[in-house]
Design a protein around this motif. Structure first.
Motif, PDB file in Angstrom:
ATOM      1  N   HIS A 143     -63.744  -4.511   4.581  1.00 53.87           N
ATOM      2  CA  HIS A 143     -63.089  -5.806   4.747  1.00 53.87           C
ATOM      3  C   HIS A 143     -61.603  -5.685   4.428  1.00 53.87           C
ATOM      4  O   HIS A 143     -60.757  -6.243   5.152  1.00 53.87           O
ATOM      5  N   ARG A 144     -61.275  -4.963   3.355  1.00 56.81           N
ATOM      6  CA  ARG A 144     -59.874  -4.753   2.990  1.00 56.81           C
ATOM      7  C   ARG A 144     -59.135  -4.029   4.116  1.00 56.81           C
ATOM      8  O   ARG A 144     -58.024  -4.388   4.473  1.00 56.81           O
ATOM      9  N   TRP A 145     -59.777  -3.000   4.693  1.00 55.51           N
ATOM     10  CA  TRP A 145     -59.178  -2.264   5.804  1.00 55.51           C
ATOM     11  C   TRP A 145     -58.868  -3.212   6.971  1.00 55.51           C
ATOM     12  O   TRP A 145     -57.777  -3.175   7.541  1.00 55.51           O
ATOM     13  N   LEU A 146     -59.812  -4.076   7.329  1.00 50.82           N
ATOM     14  CA  LEU A 146     -59.611  -5.021   8.427  1.00 50.82           C
ATOM     15  C   LEU A 146     -58.464  -5.983   8.116  1.00 50.82           C
ATOM     16  O   LEU A 146     -57.595  -6.218   8.960  1.00 50.82           O
ATOM     17  N   ARG A 147     -58.424  -6.516   6.904  1.00 47.37           N
ATOM     18  CA  ARG A 147     -57.343  -7.436   6.521  1.00 47.37           C
ATOM     19  C   ARG A 147     -55.985  -6.743   6.605  1.00 47.37           C
ATOM     20  O   ARG A 147     -55.014  -7.321   7.100  1.00 47.37           O
ATOM     21  N   GLU A 148     -55.924  -5.515   6.107  1.00 49.98           N
ATOM     22  CA  GLU A 148     -54.659  -4.776   6.146  1.00 49.98           C
ATOM     23  C   GLU A 148     -54.231  -4.478   7.584  1.00 49.98           C
ATOM     24  O   GLU A 148     -53.047  -4.573   7.917  1.00 49.98           O
ATOM     25  N   LEU A 149     -55.191  -4.142   8.427  1.00 51.88           N
ATOM     26  CA  LEU A 149     -54.889  -3.878   9.835  1.00 51.88           C
ATOM     27  C   LEU A 149     -54.348  -5.136  10.516  1.00 51.88           C
ATOM     28  O   LEU A 149     -53.336  -5.084  11.223  1.00 51.88           O
ATOM     29  N   ILE A 150     -54.990  -6.253  10.298  1.00 56.27           N
ATOM     30  CA  ILE A 150     -54.537  -7.519  10.890  1.00 56.27           C
ATOM     31  C   ILE A 150     -53.145  -7.862  10.385  1.00 56.27           C
ATOM     32  O   ILE A 150     -52.258  -8.222  11.174  1.00 56.27           O
ATOM     33  N   ALA A 151     -52.916  -7.754   9.082  1.00 59.90           N
ATOM     34  CA  ALA A 151     -51.604  -8.073   8.518  1.00 59.90           C
ATOM     35  C   ALA A 151     -50.534  -7.150   9.085  1.00 59.90           C
ATOM     36  O   ALA A 151     -49.425  -7.591   9.432  1.00 59.90           O
ATOM     37  N   GLU A 152     -50.847  -5.861   9.236  1.00 63.79           N
ATOM     38  CA  GLU A 152     -49.892  -4.898   9.794  1.00 63.79           C
ATOM     39  C   GLU A 152     -49.562  -5.250  11.243  1.00 63.79           C
ATOM     40  O   GLU A 152     -48.400  -5.238  11.642  1.00 63.79           O
ATOM     41  N   ARG A 153     -50.569  -5.574  12.037  1.00 65.05           N
ATOM     42  CA  ARG A 153     -50.339  -5.918  13.444  1.00 65.05           C
ATOM     43  C   ARG A 153     -49.519  -7.197  13.566  1.00 65.05           C
ATOM     44  O   ARG A 153     -48.677  -7.312  14.449  1.00 65.05           O
ATOM     45  N   CYS A 154     -49.764  -8.151  12.703  1.00 65.21           N
ATOM     46  CA  CYS A 154     -48.980  -9.390  12.733  1.00 65.21           C
ATOM     47  C   CYS A 154     -47.520  -9.108  12.389  1.00 65.21           C
ATOM     48  O   CYS A 154     -46.615  -9.668  13.002  1.00 65.21           O
ATOM     49  N   THR A 155     -47.278  -8.222  11.429  1.00 62.36           N
ATOM     50  CA  THR A 155     -45.910  -7.843  11.079  1.00 62.36           C
ATOM     51  C   THR A 155     -45.243  -7.140  12.250  1.00 62.36           C
ATOM     52  O   THR A 155     -44.095  -7.429  12.592  1.00 62.36           O
ATOM     53  N   GLN A 156     -45.957  -6.218  12.910  1.00 59.84           N
ATOM     54  CA  GLN A 156     -45.405  -5.519  14.074  1.00 59.84           C
ATOM     55  C   GLN A 156     -45.088  -6.495  15.198  1.00 59.84           C
ATOM     56  O   GLN A 156     -44.043  -6.410  15.830  1.00 59.84           O
ATOM     57  N   THR A 157     -45.986  -7.449  15.437  1.00 62.27           N
ATOM     58  CA  THR A 157     -45.777  -8.445  16.491  1.00 62.27           C
ATOM     59  C   THR A 157     -44.581  -9.314  16.176  1.00 62.27           C
ATOM     60  O   THR A 157     -43.752  -9.580  17.041  1.00 62.27           O
ATOM     61  N   THR A 158     -44.461  -9.737  14.935  1.00 61.45           N
ATOM     62  CA  THR A 158     -43.324 -10.559  14.525  1.00 61.45           C
ATOM     63  C   THR A 158     -42.023  -9.795  14.707  1.00 61.45           C
ATOM     64  O   THR A 158     -41.052 -10.322  15.238  1.00 61.45           O
ATOM     65  N   ASN A 159     -42.000  -8.539  14.298  1.00 57.38           N
ATOM     66  CA  ASN A 159     -40.788  -7.712  14.448  1.00 57.38           C
ATOM     67  C   ASN A 159     -40.460  -7.474  15.916  1.00 57.38           C
ATOM     68  O   ASN A 159     -39.310  -7.527  16.313  1.00 57.38           O
ATOM     69  N   ARG A 160     -41.475  -7.239  16.734  1.00 58.48           N
ATOM     70  CA  ARG A 160     -41.264  -7.011  18.166  1.00 58.48           C
ATOM     71  C   ARG A 160     -40.710  -8.261  18.833  1.00 58.48           C
ATOM     72  O   ARG A 160     -39.808  -8.211  19.624  1.00 58.48           O
ATOM     73  N   ASN A 161     -41.251  -9.435  18.474  1.00 56.23           N
ATOM     74  CA  ASN A 161     -40.753 -10.693  19.041  1.00 56.23           C
ATOM     75  C   ASN A 161     -39.328 -10.978  18.594  1.00 56.23           C
ATOM     76  O   ASN A 161     -38.544 -11.538  19.342  1.00 56.23           O
ATOM     77  N   ALA A 162     -38.977 -10.585  17.369  1.00 59.75           N
ATOM     78  CA  ALA A 162     -37.617 -10.803  16.867  1.00 59.75           C
ATOM     79  C   ALA A 162     -36.613  -9.960  17.662  1.00 59.75           C
ATOM     80  O   ALA A 162     -35.457 -10.338  17.807  1.00 59.75           O
ATOM     81  N   ASP A 163     -37.064  -8.815  18.167  1.00 61.28           N
ATOM     82  CA  ASP A 163     -36.182  -7.928  18.926  1.00 61.28           C
ATOM     83  C   ASP A 163     -35.944  -8.409  20.347  1.00 61.28           C
ATOM     84  O   ASP A 163     -35.024  -7.946  21.014  1.00 61.28           O
ATOM     85  N   LEU A 164     -36.794  -9.304  20.842  1.00 58.24           N
ATOM     86  CA  LEU A 164     -36.666  -9.760  22.239  1.00 58.24           C
ATOM     87  C   LEU A 164     -35.517 -10.716  22.425  1.00 58.24           C
ATOM     88  O   LEU A 164     -35.080 -11.411  21.631  1.00 58.24           O
TER      89      LEU A 164
END
Length: 164
Positions: A143-164
């Motif tokens: 469960h911790r692994w899944l939460r960390e993966l989701i949080a990491e992907r959300c951070t990557q998505t936020t950073n990618r959108n900020a670059d657009l």
């Protein structure tokens, strides 16, 4: 609750002391239009303060307090509401109307459909998206692994959108 992702207002409405939650990202809303819409032209974009009838999201069900909180976040000049964001850009394109959607959805759809993202049409709306789970899962490795993966992907998505 094993795991849920949703608007902060939804998560806090759970109000259970056994629920753990963290914010994942903040999302603002924009308007999307097809290439033939007045707002897609430079002339129309200059007139973005003019009321534009829009398609918008409205939760179909939920706590009454949440529905009341959502009301001011929606465009007042909406002509139709749907209980999901994902079809709004397509409907805007097919019907020649405008749709009020989260920026992340607008950006994704505009990458493969002829949609224009228009700023400043509709109310200034920001929503915090959170992840929540029951405390019994707090120390579970998978469960911790899944939460960390989701949080990491959300951070990557936020950073990618900020670059657009």
């Amino acid at each position: 609750v094993d795991l849920v992702i949703g608007a902060e207002e939804v998560i806090t409405s759970l109000s259970d002391k056994d629920i753990v939650s963290i914010p994942l990202l903040r999302e603002d809303f924009v308007t999307v239009v097809g290439p033939d819409h007045l707002l897609a032209s430079s002339l129309g974009a200059d007139d973005s303060t003019r009321p534009v009838r829009q398609l918008a999201f409205r939760p179909g069900s939920g706590p009454l307090e949440l529905l009341a909180k959502m009301q001011p976040l929606l465009p007042t000049n909406r002509f139709a509401t749907l209980p999901t964001f994902t079809v709004l850009p397509i409907l805007a394109l097919l019907t020649g109307t405008a749709a009020f959607v989260p920026r992340m959805i607008a950006t994704r759809f505009a990458s493969f459909l002829p949609l224009t993202i228009v700023e400043g049409v509709g109310p200034r709306t920001e929503v915090t998206i959170c992840m929540a789970w029951h405390h019994r899962w707090q120390e579970d490795g998978g469960h911790r692994w899944l939460r960390e993966l989701i949080a990491e992907r959300c951070t990557q998505t936020t950073n990618r959108n900020a670059d657009l």
